[in-house]
Design an enzyme around this catalytic site. Structure first.
Site, PDB file in Angstrom:
ATOM      1  N   GLY A 330       0.821  -1.197   0.000  1.00 49.14           N
ATOM      2  CA  GLY A 330       0.000   0.000   0.000  1.00 49.14           C
ATOM      3  C   GLY A 330       0.861   1.256   0.000  1.00 49.14           C
ATOM      4  O   GLY A 330       1.959   1.299  -0.568  1.00 49.14           O
ATOM      5  N   SER A 331       0.396   2.283   0.686  1.00 49.41           N
ATOM      6  CA  SER A 331       1.089   3.580   0.667  1.00 49.41           C
ATOM      7  C   SER A 331       2.393   3.578   1.447  1.00 49.41           C
ATOM      8  O   SER A 331       3.156   4.557   1.365  1.00 49.41           O
ATOM      9  CB  SER A 331       0.168   4.673   1.205  1.00 49.41           C
ATOM     10  OG  SER A 331      -0.901   4.898   0.313  1.00 49.41           O
ATOM     11  N   THR A 332       2.694   2.509   2.203  1.00 47.48           N
ATOM     12  CA  THR A 332       4.008   2.444   2.853  1.00 47.48           C
ATOM     13  C   THR A 332       5.116   2.327   1.820  1.00 47.48           C
ATOM     14  O   THR A 332       6.302   2.499   2.146  1.00 47.48           O
ATOM     15  CB  THR A 332       4.095   1.247   3.822  1.00 47.48           C
ATOM     16  OG1 THR A 332       3.956   0.024   3.095  1.00 47.48           O
ATOM     17  CG2 THR A 332       3.018   1.336   4.895  1.00 47.48           C
ATOM     18  N   TYR A 333       4.752   2.069   0.568  1.00 46.23           N
ATOM     19  CA  TYR A 333       5.709   1.969  -0.534  1.00 46.23           C
ATOM     20  C   TYR A 333       6.136   3.343  -1.046  1.00 46.23           C
ATOM     21  O   TYR A 333       7.150   3.483  -1.722  1.00 46.23           O
ATOM     22  CB  TYR A 333       5.046   1.180  -1.659  1.00 46.23           C
ATOM     23  CG  TYR A 333       5.974   0.442  -2.608  1.00 46.23           C
ATOM     24  CD1 TYR A 333       7.051  -0.307  -2.151  1.00 46.23           C
ATOM     25  CD2 TYR A 333       5.726   0.464  -3.981  1.00 46.23           C
ATOM     26  CE1 TYR A 333       7.859  -1.010  -3.022  1.00 46.23           C
ATOM     27  CE2 TYR A 333       6.534  -0.248  -4.866  1.00 46.23           C
ATOM     28  CZ  TYR A 333       7.599  -0.975  -4.381  1.00 46.23           C
ATOM     29  OH  TYR A 333       8.395  -1.679  -5.252  1.00 46.23           O
ATOM     30  N   LYS A 334       5.355   4.369  -0.719  1.00 41.83           N
ATOM     31  CA  LYS A 334       5.581   5.692  -1.300  1.00 41.83           C
ATOM     32  C   LYS A 334       6.925   6.318  -0.913  1.00 41.83           C
ATOM     33  O   LYS A 334       7.555   6.977  -1.763  1.00 41.83           O
ATOM     34  CB  LYS A 334       4.420   6.617  -0.953  1.00 41.83           C
ATOM     35  CG  LYS A 334       3.137   6.230  -1.685  1.00 41.83           C
ATOM     36  CD  LYS A 334       1.930   7.043  -1.248  1.00 41.83           C
ATOM     37  CE  LYS A 334       0.668   6.609  -1.995  1.00 41.83           C
ATOM     38  NZ  LYS A 334      -0.536   7.302  -1.526  1.00 41.83           N
TER      39      LYS A 334
END
Length: 621
Positions: A330-334
């Site tokens: 999810g957005s922890t990849y950003k």
């Protein structure tokens, strides 16, 4: 005597003498043969026959060593041994097994679980093998069994050593358990060296999963042997000599069991996984997979009913979610995509992208959170406010292979090398991967829309929490990939130092991303969770889809079964000025990352940074 008899006397004497001579020769011949045979046996083959005689009357009996103890970093015992009297039955020595069980039930209490477990063992064992029925016999029970032993053939009371996990389900996926050696493991042992096989003669149990499996031959110790003289019926007469067994060395873990318990309690009845580690050394401070299981259930063999309860549970308590569970980040990849944006030159820190709340690729509409736009966003605000559009466009500009090549050295889609068995690889997609993964030509083709989803940690991306924690450590420690390590020392010897690999990331790029992650906890998506903290932290929330949502269809958790709802994720490190601890958390099907995963990270930091945790307690065993 008449004249005729006198005349025959010389002839008869001569005949008698002949018979005596023949008899004497026969006797001499027989004695000679006996002498030759005696010489042959005693002199010519004497040493060989003496060795055979000795082998026939002397038995080598292996003595199983005491298994090494497992402790946490503060000396709390996590796995130990205890001696207890156990009730055993040898089926081949009983006239009627069922009658024997009924007679025993009249003497002592044998519960339903013990009976089920016993019958399972009987089915798996040979008839001449002793099978354990009940352990931890009391003095009263031992006395009753001794008084009635005459009418209980095949029933024995033996003193044996047992493995014990004092904290029960706590950290069970890290520790693993020991259980009886099965047929598959016996086959695998045939490939061991002669010395290794000799060391396991007489051993009935072996480590399975976790530390118990990974460090099996260390924890096992060295077997001893007794040379025992036996009678013709096989019963021992006396011990001629003995070599004492050497206990296995103790193993101390980096794990802090208080922190481990804090996290496990924070999950409650929810499923998920969490990793806490030192970003500089790779020390794993906590490794949580929820739900857990009680490893004590397996030590003496688990009955079928209990096994089915664990194995068939929809919550999958036996599944190690940290090592084997893979999830979209999810957005922890950003933050990692942000590093790639700067490293590739596709964006500068000041490059602004308009975020209207969606992004169109052809006729496909890629949505943002809540369908509301953020306006113009740069790298910093795209992480703080978690802009999807910023990373949709970035991924599209970069392409799948550029993303793959940057993320691979960070550890995504790769085994971390942690000192635990059965680690999974996850999936970091590329064009080459898809061409190999699918058979049909139309499935092997990579589509641009698939690249767009990768930018926000969705699509084919699937990683373990251990990989996510390792990658986050690289941001916290200044650009080094560090191998996670669970074992701190073996006896008094410090375990192998973790490997540190420089990733070549620019310090300025790292500081830009760290600054943005710090603002996530100050004024971004997790600000409410960390309000009032006595330390500074940096983090990133994430919400990952468990199932896909159709185009132009809004996500509505209330309309979905719990198992289909989004996962809640959070990655973080603290303190920002000098990071000491990194955490990666996922709570399955719990929704927005700040709602469930971030509060667990807050408990981790509160525990580790606001109290002294590294003083040895030297708790007793």
């Amino acid at each position: 005597m008449n004249s005729q008899e006198i005349r025959n006397l010389p002839a008869e004497l001569a005949h008698f003498q002949q018979r005596v001579i023949v008899a004497s020769l026969v006797v001499v011949l027989m004695l000679s043969l006996l002498a030759l045979r005696s010489f042959w046996l005693q002199v010519w083959r004497g040493s060989d026959l003496r060795a055979q005689a000795e082998n026939n009357s002397v038995t080598w009996i292996p003595t199983v060593p005491l298994r090494g103890i497992i402790l946490d970093r503060q000396g709390t015992v996590l796995a130990s041994n205890y001696s207890a009297y156990t009730l055993e039955i040898t089926p081949s020595e009983t006239t009627d097994l069922q009658s024997t069980l009924e007679a025993l039930n009249g003497l002592i209490t044998i519960n339903e679980r013990e009976q089920r477990r016993f019958m399972q063992r009987v089915r798996d064992a040979r008839r001449f093998e002793a099978v354990s029925l009940k352990t931890m016999l009391s003095s009263e029970e031992i006395a009753k069994l001794a008084a009635n032993s005459y009418r209980l053939p095949g029933v024995h009371v033996q003193a044996r050593l047992f493995r014990r996990y004092p904290l029960g389900p706590t950290a069970s996926h890290v520790l693993g358990y020991i259980s009886k050696i099965n047929a598959r493991e016996k086959m695998a042992m045939q490939d061991w060296s002669d010395e290794e096989q000799a060391n396991y003669r007489g051993t009935r149990y072996i480590g399975k999963l976790g530390i118990e499996q990974q460090y099996e031959q260390i924890l096992h110790g060295r077997s001893g042997f007794e040379r025992v003289e036996t009678a013709s019926n096989g019963k021992p007469i006396r011990t001629l000599d003995a070599t004492a067994a050497t206990a296995g060395p103790d193993i101390t873990l980096h794990l802090d069991i208080g922190l481990q318990q804090t996290i496990e309690q924070a999950y409650g009845d929810r499923r998920g996984a969490a990793v806490v580690m030192n970003p500089h050394t790779g020390e794993v401070l906590a490794l949580v997979s929820m739900p857990t299981f009680d490893p004590n259930l397996f030590v003496e063999g688990i009955d079928q009913v209990t096994w089915d309860e664990l194995n068939l549970s929809p919550d999958r308590p036996l599944f190690n979610r940290v090592l084997r569970g893979t999830y979209p980040p999810g957005s922890t990849y950003k933050p990692f995509m942000g590093l790639l944006a700067l490293a590739s030159g596709k964006r500068t820190a000041d490059t602004r992208i308009n975020d209207p709340g969606y992004w169109m690729l052809g006729n496909h509409r890629f949505r943002s959170h809540g369908d509301h736009g953020l306006g113009l966003v740069d790298l910093h605000s795209s992480i703080v406010h978690s802009s999807n559009v910023y990373y949709y466009t970035l991924a599209y500009e970069l392409g799948v292979d550029a993303i793959h090549d940057f993320m691979k050295p960070l550890g995504f889609g790769q085994r971390t090398g942690i000192d635990l068995p059965n680690e999974g690889t996850g999936l970091l997609p590329s064009r080459a991967w898809k061409a190999k993964a699918f058979r049909k030509p139309q499935q092997q083709q990579w589509f641009e829309g698939e690249t767009v989803s990768l930018g926000i940690g969705q699509g084919y991306n699937n990683f373990t929490m251990l990989q996510l924690a390792t990658a986050t450590s690289a941001i916290a420690n200044g650009g080094f990939r560090v191998t996670p390590r669970v074992v701190r020392s073996i006896s008094d010897q410090t375990a192998k130092a973790p490997e540190r690999i420089a990733l070549g990331l620019q310090p300025d790029h790292l500081e830009r991303v760290k600054s943005a992650m710090a603002d996530v906890a100050k004024r971004g998506t997790s600000a409410g969770v960390f309000a009032g903290a006595a330390y500074t932290s940096a983090g990133k929330t994430g919400t990952a889809q468990a199932v896909g949502v159709r185009q132009n269809q809004r996500y509505n958790a209330a309309r979905l079964a719990e198992s289909q709802r989004d996962h809640s994720l959070y990655v973080a490190f603290a303190p920002v000025e000098n990071p000491q601890v990194v955490v990666a958390v996922i709570v399955e099907n719990a929704g927005f990352g700040a709602a469930h995963a971030a509060p667990i990270a807050r408990k981790v930091f509160d525990y580790w940074l606001t109290r002294s945790n590294d003083q040895p307690k030297n708790k007793g065993r």
